[in-house]
Design a protein around this motif. Structure first.
Motif, PDB file in Angstrom:
ATOM      1  N   LEU A  79       0.874  -1.174   0.000  1.00 53.67           N
ATOM      2  CA  LEU A  79       0.000   0.000   0.000  1.00 53.67           C
ATOM      3  C   LEU A  79       0.909   1.221   0.000  1.00 53.67           C
ATOM      4  O   LEU A  79       1.385   1.670   1.036  1.00 53.67           O
ATOM      5  CB  LEU A  79      -0.918  -0.020   1.228  1.00 53.67           C
ATOM      6  N   GLY A  80       1.164   1.751  -1.178  1.00 48.95           N
ATOM      7  CA  GLY A  80       2.208   2.747  -1.370  1.00 48.95           C
ATOM      8  C   GLY A  80       2.027   4.040  -0.612  1.00 48.95           C
ATOM      9  O   GLY A  80       3.007   4.695  -0.255  1.00 48.95           O
ATOM     10  N   ALA A  81       0.779   4.444  -0.357  1.00 46.92           N
ATOM     11  CA  ALA A  81       0.530   5.717   0.330  1.00 46.92           C
ATOM     12  C   ALA A  81       0.718   5.601   1.839  1.00 46.92           C
ATOM     13  O   ALA A  81       0.822   6.620   2.526  1.00 46.92           O
ATOM     14  CB  ALA A  81      -0.870   6.212   0.012  1.00 46.92           C
ATOM     15  N   LEU A  82       0.753   4.375   2.363  1.00 48.21           N
ATOM     16  CA  LEU A  82       0.945   4.168   3.796  1.00 48.21           C
ATOM     17  C   LEU A  82       2.418   3.994   4.118  1.00 48.21           C
ATOM     18  O   LEU A  82       3.230   3.683   3.246  1.00 48.21           O
ATOM     19  CB  LEU A  82       0.177   2.930   4.268  1.00 48.21           C
ATOM     20  N   THR A  83       2.763   4.192   5.388  1.00 49.05           N
ATOM     21  CA  THR A  83       4.141   3.956   5.788  1.00 49.05           C
ATOM     22  C   THR A  83       4.418   2.455   5.815  1.00 49.05           C
ATOM     23  O   THR A  83       3.493   1.628   5.789  1.00 49.05           O
ATOM     24  CB  THR A  83       4.423   4.530   7.187  1.00 49.05           C
ATOM     25  N   VAL A  84       5.685   2.112   5.890  1.00 50.28           N
ATOM     26  CA  VAL A  84       6.080   0.707   5.981  1.00 50.28           C
ATOM     27  C   VAL A  84       5.455   0.079   7.225  1.00 50.28           C
ATOM     28  O   VAL A  84       4.918  -1.030   7.176  1.00 50.28           O
ATOM     29  CB  VAL A  84       7.616   0.597   6.018  1.00 50.28           C
ATOM     30  N   LEU A  85       5.492   0.811   8.341  1.00 48.79           N
ATOM     31  CA  LEU A  85       4.899   0.309   9.584  1.00 48.79           C
ATOM     32  C   LEU A  85       3.401   0.093   9.423  1.00 48.79           C
ATOM     33  O   LEU A  85       2.858  -0.947   9.845  1.00 48.79           O
ATOM     34  CB  LEU A  85       5.164   1.293  10.722  1.00 48.79           C
ATOM     35  N   GLU A  86       2.711   1.030   8.814  1.00 48.95           N
ATOM     36  CA  GLU A  86       1.262   0.913   8.631  1.00 48.95           C
ATOM     37  C   GLU A  86       0.899  -0.265   7.743  1.00 48.95           C
ATOM     38  O   GLU A  86      -0.142  -0.901   7.926  1.00 48.95           O
ATOM     39  CB  GLU A  86       0.701   2.219   8.057  1.00 48.95           C
ATOM     40  N   ASN A  87       1.753  -0.562   6.742  1.00 49.47           N
ATOM     41  CA  ASN A  87       1.509  -1.719   5.884  1.00 49.47           C
ATOM     42  C   ASN A  87       1.438  -3.004   6.685  1.00 49.47           C
ATOM     43  O   ASN A  87       0.685  -3.917   6.345  1.00 49.47           O
ATOM     44  CB  ASN A  87       2.605  -1.828   4.817  1.00 49.47           C
ATOM     45  N   LEU A  88       2.214  -3.082   7.753  1.00 46.00           N
ATOM     46  CA  LEU A  88       2.181  -4.270   8.600  1.00 46.00           C
ATOM     47  C   LEU A  88       1.020  -4.225   9.590  1.00 46.00           C
ATOM     48  O   LEU A  88       0.399  -5.246   9.880  1.00 46.00           O
ATOM     49  CB  LEU A  88       3.501  -4.424   9.367  1.00 46.00           C
ATOM     50  N   MET A  89       0.705  -3.030  10.068  1.00 40.77           N
ATOM     51  CA  MET A  89      -0.326  -2.914  11.101  1.00 40.77           C
ATOM     52  C   MET A  89      -1.725  -3.230  10.586  1.00 40.77           C
ATOM     53  O   MET A  89      -2.618  -3.552  11.384  1.00 40.77           O
ATOM     54  CB  MET A  89      -0.285  -1.514  11.716  1.00 40.77           C
ATOM     55  N   VAL A  90      -1.951  -3.149   9.281  1.00 43.07           N
ATOM     56  CA  VAL A  90      -3.279  -3.454   8.753  1.00 43.07           C
ATOM     57  C   VAL A  90      -3.495  -4.957   8.548  1.00 43.07           C
ATOM     58  O   VAL A  90      -4.610  -5.389   8.242  1.00 43.07           O
ATOM     59  CB  VAL A  90      -3.540  -2.728   7.411  1.00 43.07           C
ATOM     60  N   VAL A  91      -2.462  -5.770   8.738  1.00 47.60           N
ATOM     61  CA  VAL A  91      -2.568  -7.208   8.472  1.00 47.60           C
ATOM     62  C   VAL A  91      -3.455  -7.946   9.475  1.00 47.60           C
ATOM     63  O   VAL A  91      -4.338  -8.714   9.074  1.00 47.60           O
ATOM     64  CB  VAL A  91      -1.171  -7.861   8.406  1.00 47.60           C
ATOM     65  N   PRO A  92      -3.279  -7.779  10.796  1.00 45.91           N
ATOM     66  CA  PRO A  92      -4.092  -8.544  11.747  1.00 45.91           C
ATOM     67  C   PRO A  92      -5.594  -8.314  11.532  1.00 45.91           C
ATOM     68  O   PRO A  92      -6.041  -7.181  11.330  1.00 45.91           O
ATOM     69  CB  PRO A  92      -3.641  -8.011  13.109  1.00 45.91           C
ATOM     70  N   GLU A  93      -6.342  -9.398  11.598  1.00 45.82           N
ATOM     71  CA  GLU A  93      -7.784  -9.320  11.369  1.00 45.82           C
ATOM     72  C   GLU A  93      -8.542  -8.919  12.638  1.00 45.82           C
ATOM     73  O   GLU A  93      -8.031  -9.033  13.744  1.00 45.82           O
ATOM     74  CB  GLU A  93      -8.309 -10.669  10.882  1.00 45.82           C
ATOM     75  N   GLU A  94      -9.778  -8.445  12.408  1.00 46.35           N
ATOM     76  CA  GLU A  94     -10.736  -8.161  13.486  1.00 46.35           C
ATOM     77  C   GLU A  94     -10.157  -7.251  14.566  1.00 46.35           C
ATOM     78  O   GLU A  94     -10.264  -7.521  15.769  1.00 46.35           O
ATOM     79  CB  GLU A  94     -11.242  -9.477  14.095  1.00 46.35           C
ATOM     80  N   GLN A  95      -9.552  -6.165  14.144  1.00 40.61           N
ATOM     81  CA  GLN A  95      -9.032  -5.192  15.097  1.00 40.61           C
ATOM     82  C   GLN A  95     -10.189  -4.364  15.668  1.00 40.61           C
ATOM     83  O   GLN A  95     -11.154  -4.042  14.973  1.00 40.61           O
ATOM     84  CB  GLN A  95      -8.019  -4.280  14.412  1.00 40.61           C
ATOM     85  N   ALA A  96     -10.065  -4.002  16.935  1.00 39.87           N
ATOM     86  CA  ALA A  96     -11.132  -3.249  17.608  1.00 39.87           C
ATOM     87  C   ALA A  96     -11.417  -1.932  16.896  1.00 39.87           C
ATOM     88  O   ALA A  96     -12.572  -1.497  16.801  1.00 39.87           O
ATOM     89  CB  ALA A  96     -10.748  -2.998  19.071  1.00 39.87           C
ATOM     90  N   GLY A  97     -10.379  -1.282  16.380  1.00 37.46           N
ATOM     91  CA  GLY A  97     -10.551   0.006  15.734  1.00 37.46           C
ATOM     92  C   GLY A  97     -11.331  -0.047  14.433  1.00 37.46           C
ATOM     93  O   GLY A  97     -11.722   0.995  13.895  1.00 37.46           O
ATOM     94  N   GLU A  98     -11.572  -1.262  13.911  1.00 34.26           N
ATOM     95  CA  GLU A  98     -12.347  -1.410  12.679  1.00 34.26           C
ATOM     96  C   GLU A  98     -13.848  -1.276  12.945  1.00 34.26           C
ATOM     97  O   GLU A  98     -14.635  -1.180  12.004  1.00 34.26           O
ATOM     98  CB  GLU A  98     -12.052  -2.767  12.036  1.00 34.26           C
ATOM     99  N   ARG A  99     -14.232  -1.305  14.227  1.00 33.52           N
ATOM    100  CA  ARG A  99     -15.647  -1.194  14.586  1.00 33.52           C
ATOM    101  C   ARG A  99     -15.915   0.192  15.185  1.00 33.52           C
ATOM    102  O   ARG A  99     -15.284   0.591  16.175  1.00 33.52           O
ATOM    103  CB  ARG A  99     -16.025  -2.298  15.580  1.00 33.52           C
ATOM    104  N   ILE A 100     -16.851   0.914  14.577  1.00 31.00           N
ATOM    105  CA  ILE A 100     -17.126   2.302  14.975  1.00 31.00           C
ATOM    106  C   ILE A 100     -17.494   2.399  16.450  1.00 31.00           C
ATOM    107  O   ILE A 100     -17.027   3.293  17.164  1.00 31.00           O
ATOM    108  CB  ILE A 100     -18.250   2.900  14.099  1.00 31.00           C
ATOM    109  N   GLN A 101     -18.311   1.453  16.937  1.00 31.29           N
ATOM    110  CA  GLN A 101     -18.754   1.546  18.334  1.00 31.29           C
ATOM    111  C   GLN A 101     -17.585   1.403  19.299  1.00 31.29           C
ATOM    112  O   GLN A 101     -17.580   2.013  20.386  1.00 31.29           O
ATOM    113  CB  GLN A 101     -19.834   0.499  18.636  1.00 31.29           C
ATOM    114  N   GLU A 102     -16.587   0.588  18.934  1.00 29.18           N
ATOM    115  CA  GLU A 102     -15.411   0.435  19.794  1.00 29.18           C
ATOM    116  C   GLU A 102     -14.622   1.746  19.857  1.00 29.18           C
ATOM    117  O   GLU A 102     -14.128   2.142  20.914  1.00 29.18           O
ATOM    118  CB  GLU A 102     -14.520  -0.694  19.285  1.00 29.18           C
ATOM    119  N   SER A 103     -14.481   2.395  18.707  1.00 26.60           N
ATOM    120  CA  SER A 103     -13.740   3.663  18.660  1.00 26.60           C
ATOM    121  C   SER A 103     -14.428   4.737  19.489  1.00 26.60           C
ATOM    122  O   SER A 103     -13.766   5.585  20.102  1.00 26.60           O
ATOM    123  CB  SER A 103     -13.606   4.130  17.203  1.00 26.60           C
ATOM    124  N   TRP A 104     -15.765   4.705  19.514  1.00 23.27           N
ATOM    125  CA  TRP A 104     -16.513   5.716  20.272  1.00 23.27           C
ATOM    126  C   TRP A 104     -16.596   5.373  21.761  1.00 23.27           C
ATOM    127  O   TRP A 104     -16.381   6.235  22.618  1.00 23.27           O
ATOM    128  CB  TRP A 104     -17.944   5.822  19.720  1.00 23.27           C
TER     129      TRP A 104
END
Length: 256
Positions: free
Chosen positions: A91-116
């Motif tokens: 994912l060229g627009a993301l940092t190298v670190l971010e490219n790895l951080m998006v790999v794990p599935e079912e992250q809490a931050g992917e759910r709007i209610q968790e973020s709120w």
């Protein structure tokens, strides 16, 4: 032999063309094996059938004792089998670190209610994932590139990033498709060292496609040779490369 991956009579057709025609081979747990053959031999199609990108028309794929034939790629991935691509898919627009951080599935931050409702939980999980990502980048010698955009990496560094993203899922088996293509010799040697270190340190099994026979002889303990969608021979790398059928397959391909 402790078999991790067993491919039996695998078949894949595209219309009237049979790309994989009864391919049968095994990969031992903890090994570094290579899949070789001339262009059009069916190697990448075989990878795609194993990893779930394509549904085979026949045969079986058994991974860690479970029949995974025809499972979609996300379900194969969850079982600990992942792959890289000949052309890196960063994912060229993301940092190298971010490219790895998006790999794990079912992250809490992917759910709007968790973020709120539970932002502290999201932040804590992101810190854990970032820590893991930094550890993985260090394993592939990309730690110094963590905050750089992935799109700015060299071709060789993108190959290492592909490997790092695969490692984020803590896989048992990684399918590497042309890891040294477009990579300079110095980085190729580093890549060989990294793959061996990962196998020795974490017990990860590797199955590698490459046309670079020098790489395959340096890296692999066993070679599986394909031609016209079938497996010709498998065994010691030097014995396989000296096999008359394998040499004829390569010479025939060059004559086309």
């Amino acid at each position: 032999m402790d078999v991790l991956l067993e491919v039996s009579g695998l078949v894949k057709r595209f219309g009237g063309h049979v790309a994989v025609d009864g391919a049968t081979f095994e990969v031992e747990r903890g090994s570094i094996s290579g899949l070789i053959g001339p262009n059009g031999a069916g190697k990448t199609t075989c990878f795609n059938c194993i990893a779930g990108a394509l549904r085979p028309d026949g045969g079986r794929v058994v991974f860690a004792g479970e029949d995974i034939t025809g499972l979609p790629s996300y379900r194969v991935f969850r079982r600990g089998l992942t792959r890289t691509f000949q052309i890196p898919q960063e994912l060229g627009a993301l940092t190298v670190l971010e490219n790895l951080m998006v790999v794990p599935e079912e992250q809490a931050g992917e759910r709007i209610q968790e973020s709120w409702l539970r932002p502290w939980r999201v932040a804590a999980q992101e810190r854990e994932i970032a820590e893991r990502a930094h550890e993985v980048l260090a394993e592939v010698d990309l730690g110094h590139e963590a905050q750089n955009r992935a799109g700015n990496l060299s071709g060789g560094q993108r190959k290492l990033l592909e490997l790092a993203r695969a490692l984020m899922s803590s896989p048992s088996l990684i399918l590497l498709d042309e890891p040294s293509a477009g990579v300079n010799p110095t980085l190729t040697l580093r890549l060989i060292e990294r793959i061996r270190a990962l196998r020795d340190r974490f017990g990860i099994t590797f199955l590698v496609i490459a046309h670079d026979m020098d790489l395959m002889l340096r890296l692999c303990e066993r070679l599986i040779a394909m031609a016209d969608g079938t497996v010709l021979v498998a065994g010691d790398p030097h014995d396989v490369l000296e096999n008359a059928e394998v040499q004829a397959a390569y010479l025939g391909a060059q004559a086309l």
